[in-house]
Design a protein around this motif. Structure first.
Motif, mmCIF file in Angstrom:
data_model
loop_
_atom_site.group_PDB
_atom_site.id
_atom_site.type_symbol
_atom_site.label_atom_id
_atom_site.label_comp_id
_atom_site.label_asym_id
_atom_site.label_seq_id
_atom_site.Cartn_x
_atom_site.Cartn_y
_atom_site.Cartn_z
ATOM 1 N N ARG A 280 0.847 -1.175 0.000
ATOM 2 C CA ARG A 280 0.000 0.000 0.000
ATOM 3 C C ARG A 280 0.894 1.241 0.000
ATOM 4 O O ARG A 280 1.838 1.329 0.779
ATOM 5 N N ASP A 283 1.712 3.010 3.368
ATOM 6 C CA ASP A 283 2.530 2.372 4.387
ATOM 7 C C ASP A 283 4.020 2.575 4.161
ATOM 8 O O ASP A 283 4.824 2.266 5.040
ATOM 9 N N ARG A 288 4.342 9.956 5.865
ATOM 10 C CA ARG A 288 3.417 9.290 6.766
ATOM 11 C C ARG A 288 3.442 9.877 8.182
ATOM 12 O O ARG A 288 2.411 9.957 8.853
ATOM 13 N N PHE A 291 1.049 12.537 8.335
ATOM 14 C CA PHE A 291 -0.330 12.034 8.344
ATOM 15 C C PHE A 291 -0.744 11.715 9.778
ATOM 16 O O PHE A 291 -1.776 12.182 10.267
ATOM 17 N N TYR A 312 -2.973 14.299 2.276
ATOM 18 C CA TYR A 312 -4.285 13.648 2.404
ATOM 19 C C TYR A 312 -5.434 14.607 2.103
ATOM 20 O O TYR A 312 -6.384 14.264 1.410
ATOM 21 N N LYS A 317 -4.633 9.550 -2.318
ATOM 22 C CA LYS A 317 -5.340 8.288 -2.153
ATOM 23 C C LYS A 317 -4.392 7.156 -1.796
ATOM 24 O O LYS A 317 -4.722 5.977 -1.952
ATOM 25 N N PRO A 319 -3.778 5.850 1.000
ATOM 26 C CA PRO A 319 -4.325 4.838 1.912
ATOM 27 C C PRO A 319 -5.157 3.756 1.216
ATOM 28 O O PRO A 319 -5.461 2.736 1.822
ATOM 29 N N MET A 320 -5.575 4.001 -0.005
ATOM 30 C CA MET A 320 -6.463 3.049 -0.694
ATOM 31 C C MET A 320 -5.786 2.428 -1.916
ATOM 32 O O MET A 320 -6.449 1.780 -2.711
ATOM 33 N N PHE A 322 -2.781 0.373 -4.076
ATOM 34 C CA PHE A 322 -1.751 -0.657 -4.017
ATOM 35 C C PHE A 322 -0.815 -0.534 -5.201
ATOM 36 O O PHE A 322 -1.235 -0.658 -6.357
ATOM 37 N N MET B 55 -4.028 12.624 14.075
ATOM 38 C CA MET B 55 -4.710 11.603 13.278
ATOM 39 C C MET B 55 -4.525 10.224 13.898
ATOM 40 O O MET B 55 -5.456 9.424 13.978
ATOM 41 N N HIS B 151 -5.685 -3.946 5.676
ATOM 42 C CA HIS B 151 -4.674 -3.594 4.669
ATOM 43 C C HIS B 151 -3.506 -2.825 5.261
ATOM 44 O O HIS B 151 -2.485 -2.641 4.605
ATOM 45 N N LEU B 192 -10.785 -1.165 -2.981
ATOM 46 C CA LEU B 192 -10.912 -0.781 -1.593
ATOM 47 C C LEU B 192 -11.677 0.530 -1.427
ATOM 48 O O LEU B 192 -12.334 0.751 -0.408
ATOM 49 N N MET B 193 -11.616 1.396 -2.423
ATOM 50 C CA MET B 193 -12.338 2.663 -2.319
ATOM 51 C C MET B 193 -13.839 2.429 -2.198
ATOM 52 O O MET B 193 -14.535 3.157 -1.499
ATOM 53 N N ARG B 196 -14.645 1.856 1.312
ATOM 54 C CA ARG B 196 -14.609 3.094 2.079
ATOM 55 C C ARG B 196 -15.870 3.915 1.835
ATOM 56 O O ARG B 196 -16.433 4.504 2.758
#
Ligand code: HEM
Ligand code: SF4
Ligand code: SF4
Lengths: 412, 244
Positions: A280, A283, A288, A291, A312, A317, A319-320, A322, B55, B151, B192-193, B196
Motif C-alpha cells: 500500500r 505504508d 506518513r 499524516f 491527504y 489516495k 491509503p487506498m 496498491f 490523526m 490492509h 478498496l475505495m 470506504r
C-alpha cells in the motif's frame, strides 16, 4: 446485465486480496531454483532472436559496469520476492531476455507507457533490458507503416505462434461495434485486432491503467464503452500491470519472471502481480509521520506544502492504493508523485479516474449516490437522508401533538 | 406505582450495559470517523509531529471502539439465539403472528396511537425488527471497517500473530466486490475505495437510525404512558394489569 449480476455475486464470495506470502519455506524455493535453472539452461541453447543486441555489450556501451548490474540483479531479486540465493539466476535471466519474443500493440491510449520506458533520463538497466527484449512489433517504435507494418506483425505471429508475450497498451472501445477505434489499411477494429493477436500469444500483459481496467477512456460517461483487456479476452493467462504510466521496473519484473520460471507471477484478484501491487502506497510513504500527526497541506503552495506535510487533504489516495512506487519510485528511484508534492491519484486501481483522482478526500468529492442519479458527496447524501428523516419525524411529532391520543385520554 | 399497573422487566443488566457502551462507542466512532474522512480541525500545537499525533489518536480511538463493537456484537449475536431472557430471533422470523404484530404496531404509530391493540409488555415484532436493522448495519460497519483496517497489516504479520490478518482477510475480503456491487461498479472492477464509500454511507444510515430510535422511544413514553424510556435505565417499564 443479468450475467453481470451473476458474475458479481460469484466474485463476492471468491475474492482474493493482495496478501503476499513472502516465505514459503526452503523446500519450495529449492524446487523452484532447480526448475528455473533447468529452464535457463534450455533457453541458453536457443539462439537470440533476430540478432538482437547483446546485453553485456549494451550495458558496457552505456558506461555501466558489472557492479551496477549485480546491484540491480539483487534489488530485482528482492522485488520479485525471491530469496537472495536467486540473484545469479536473475542475472542470467536478464542476459537471456532477448530469447523471449514480445509483441506490443496499442489501442485507445496515449502511448504513455511506451514513453515511460523509452524516455528516462539515461538508459539504466531496466530500460536497457526493455531495449534488448525481443520486441518483434511495436507500432510506436516501428519504422515500417501501412501494409508493410501489417506484414511484419503477421510474420511475427506466424513465426512465434504460441510463444510470444503480447503486451497491450490502451483500452478496447466496444461501442458501435468497435468502430470508435480502427487500425491499419483494412480498418480492422481494435477489438478484432486484439482478439486476432491474442489468439496465438503465450500470455497477455496489459500495461497501464487503460489496458487493465479501461482507465481514462472508460471514465464516466465512457462514451466509447471502453473496456480493459481482461473483460474482452477470455481463456488466456492475463497479467495486469496498471498505473499511469506502468512502472518500467514492473514490466521488466514480469518478463524476467516469465523468462526465469516459464510461468506468470502470483497475481491478486485484479490479476496484478503481487510482487508489485502487494504494497500500500501509504505504508511506505515518506510523509506518513505528518499524516499521523494531523499535519496536512491545506492548499497548494501553503506553509504545509513547503514543509512536506501529508497530502491527504488535497486528495492523496495512498491509503487506498496498491502499488510499489512509494518503494521503488520511478526512473530508477529518482522520485515519485508524492515525493514531488502531489497526492497519489490511485492510478493503479479500477475506475481510478472517477473514484480516486479528484484532488480532495473522498468524503468531500462528488460521487454517484448508491441510487445513481445526481452526483453528491457522501456527506451531502447523508445530510439529505437525515433531513428527510427529520422532516418525517417533525410531521409525525406535530400531528401527534395536535391529534395524538394518549392512553389516559382514551380512558377518560 | 400507579394504580392498576404492574412492573415488567424488559432489559437485563447485561443488555443495559451493552446499550450504553454502544451509545458511547457510537459517538466516538462518528466523531473520529468523520475526522479520518476529512480532518476537520487543524493542529495548532507548536510541537513536533511525533508529539501531537492527532490523526493517529483519532484512528486509535476509532479502532478501540471498533473492537468494543466487535465484542458487544458477538455477545448480542449470542443472546439473539441463546438468551435465557427473550430470544429476539423468535420475533424477526416472518410467522403469521409476527407479521400481524409488526403491522399492528406500525399502524398504531401512523394513526397516532389510536389503535393500540397489541401486547406491549414484551418486545414486539416491530421493535425487534427495528433493532435487527441496527445490528445488521453495525455488522456491515464491522466487516467493512475490518477490511479497511487489515490492509494496514500488509506484511501479513501482527503483534498478536499472523492468524489475525489471515482471519480478517478470510472474513471480510468479500466486502470489496459486495461494496462495488452496491456502488454500481462493473463486475470485477471494485476496489478498496468502494469499501470506504459504503463504510461512510452506512454511517449516515446509522445516524438516521439513531435519530428515529430516540424519537420513537420518547413518543412511546408520552403516548403509551407505560414509562418505556425507563427501560434503558432501570430495565423495567409498566403495563396495565390485565385483571385491574
Ligand atoms: C459503527 C460505527 C462506525 C462508524 C460510524 C464509522 C465511521 C467511519 C467513517 C465516517 C470513516 C471515514 C471514511 C471515509 O474515508 O470517508 C471511517 C473510516 C474507517 N473506519 Fe470506521 N466507522 C465505524 C466502525 C468501524 C469499525 C467497527 C471498524 C473496524 C476496525 C472501522 C474501521 C475503519 C477504518 C480502518 C477506517 C479507515 C481509516 C484509515 O484509512 O485510516 N470502523 N469510519
Ligand atoms: S501523502 Fe498520501 S500516501 Fe503519504 S502519508 Fe499522506 S495520505 Fe499517505
Ligand atoms: S503515487 Fe499513486 S497515482 Fe502516482 S504513480 Fe503511484 S499509484 Fe499512481
Amino acid at each position: 446485465m443479468a450475467v453481470d449480476k451473476q458474475e458479481s455475486v460469484k466474485s463476492l464470495f471468491t475474492a482474493q486480496s493482495a496478501k503476499v506470502d513472502t516465505n514459503r519455506g526452503d523446500a519450495y524455493y529449492e524446487k523452484l531454483y532447480a526448475q528455473c535453472r533447468a529452464r535457463l539452461d534450455e533457453l541458453k541453447e536457443l539462439a537470440p532472436l533476430n540478432n538482437r543486441m547483446d546485453f553485456k555489450e549494451s550495458i558496457e556501451d552505456e558506461g555501466l559496469d558489472r557492479r551496477d548490474f549485480l546491484k540491480w540483479a539483487s534489488a530485482t531479486t528482492a522485488m520479485l520476492m525471491l530469496p537472495a540465493s536467486f540473484t545469479p539466476l536473475v542475472a542470467d535471466a536478464a542476459v537471456m531476455m532477448n530469447r523471449v519474443p514480445v509483441v506490443w500493440i496499442e489501442l485507445s491510449d496515449c502511448a504513455g507507457n511506451t514513453e515511460a520506458l523509452i524516455r528516462s533520463d539515461g538508459p539504466k538497466i531496466d530500460e536497457i533490458i526493455l531495449d534488448i527484449i525481443s520486441l518483434e512489433f511495436n507500432e510506436t517504435l516501428l519504422a515500417a507503416s501501412g501494409h508493410q507494418a501489417e506484414k511484419q506483425l503477421e510474420d511475427a505471429i506466424e513465426h512465434f505462434k504460441g510463444k510470444y508475450l503480447l503486451f497491450v497498451e490502451g483500452a478496447v472501445p466496444m461501442g458501435m461495434d468497435g468502430q470508435y477505434g480502427t487500425i491499419g489499411a483494412s480498418g480492422e477494429t481494435f477489438h478484432d485486432h486484439l482478439q486476432r493477436i491474442a489468439k496465438d500469444a503465450a500470455a497477455i500483459v496489459a500495461v497501464g491503467s487503460c489496458a487493465t481496467f479501461g482507465g481514462i477512456p472508460a471514465a464516466a460517461p465512457n462514451p466509447t464503452d471502453a473496456k480493459g483487456v481482461m473483460d474482452v479476452v477470455k481463456g488466456k493467462p492475463i497479467i495486469n500491470i496498471p498505473a499511469c504510466p506502468a512502472n518500467p521496473s514492473n514490466m521488466v519484473g514480469v518478463i524476467l519472471h516469465y523468462v526465469l520460471t516459464g510461468s506468470i507471477p502470483e497475481l491478486d484478484s485484479l490479476l496484478r502481480p503481487k510482487f508489485a501491487f502487494g504494497y500500500r502506497i501509504h505504508d511506505n510513504c515518506e510523509r506518513r509521520a505528518h499524516f499521523d500527526a494531523g499535519e496536512y497541506v491545506e492548499e497548494w503552495g501553503d506553509e504545509g506544502a513547503k514543509n512536506n506535510f501529508c497530502l491527504y487533504k488535497v486528495g492523496c489516495k495512498g491509503p487506498m492504493t496498491f502499488n510499489n512506487c512509494s518503494i521503488i519510485r520511478y526512473n530508477e528511484g529518482v522520485n515519485w508523485p508524492v515525493g514531488v508534492g502531489r497526492g497519489c491519484i490511485g492510478c493503479s486501481e479500477p475506475d481510478f479516474w472517477d473514484k480516486y483522482a479528484y484532488e480532495r478526500p473522498m468524503a468531500n468529492a462528488n460521487i454517484k449516490a448508491p441510487t445513481g442519479g445526481v452526483e453528491k458527496t457522501v456527506d451531502e447524501f447523508g445530510l439529505g437522508l437525515l433531513t428527510a428523516a427529520g422532516v418525517g419525524i417533525a410531521i409525525h411529532a406535530a400531528a401527534s401533538a395536535v391529534a395524538g391520543k394518549k392512553e389516559s385520554e382514551k380512558e377518560a | 406505582m400507579k394504580e392498576g399497573y404492574k412492573k415488567v422487566e424488559r432489559m437485563t443488566p447485561a443488555m443495559r450495559i451493552i446499550h450504553w457502551v454502544n451509545v458511547l462507542s457510537m459517538i466516538v466512532a462518528i466523531a473520529t470517523g468523520l475526522y479520518i474522512a476529512a480532518p476537520y480541525y487543524q493542529t495548532f500545537i507548536a510541537d513536533s509531529a511525533v508529539d501531537k499525533y492527532v490523526m493517529a489518536w483519532n484512528r486509535w480511538g476509532h479502532f478501540m471502539v471498533a473492537i468494543i463493537f466487535d465484542v458487544t456484537s458477538i455477545i448480542v449475536a449470542y443472546l439473539y439465539f441463546f438468551s435465557c431472557f427473550e430470544k429476539p430471533w423468535k420475533k424477526v422470523i416472518p410467522t403469521p403472528t409476527n407479521i400481524k404484530e409488526f403491522f399492528a404496531v406500525l399502524i398504531n404509530l401512523i394513526t397516532l396511537n389510536r389503535s393500540k391493540n397489541f401486547d406491549s409488555s414484551h418486545s414486539d415484532s416491530f421493535n425487534t425488527i427495528y433493532f435487527a436493522i441496527f445490528h445488521l448495519l453495525l455488522a456491515w460497519m464491522l466487516l467493512t471497517g475490518l477490511q479497511l483496517y487489515v490492509h494496514a497489516l500488509a506484511s501479513g504479520e501482527s503483534s498478536i500473530g499472523a492468524w489475525w490478518p489471515w482471519m480478517l482477510h478470510a472474513m471480510t475480503d468479500w466486502t470489496i466486490p459486495a461494496s462495488g456491487w452496491i456502488n454500481g461498479a462493473a463486475s470485477g472492477m471494485s476496489s478498496l475505495m468502494d469499501v470506504r464509500i459504503t463504510h461512510h454511507y452506512t454511517m449516515w444510515f446509522i445516524v438516521v437510525w439513531v435519530v428515529f430510535h430516540i424519537y420513537y422511544q420518547v413518543w412511546r413514553t408520552i403516548f403509551w404512558q407505560e414509562g418505556d424510556i425507563a427501560i434503558a435505565f432501570g430495565g423495567e417499564k409498566f403495563v396495565k394489569d390485565k385483571e385491574a
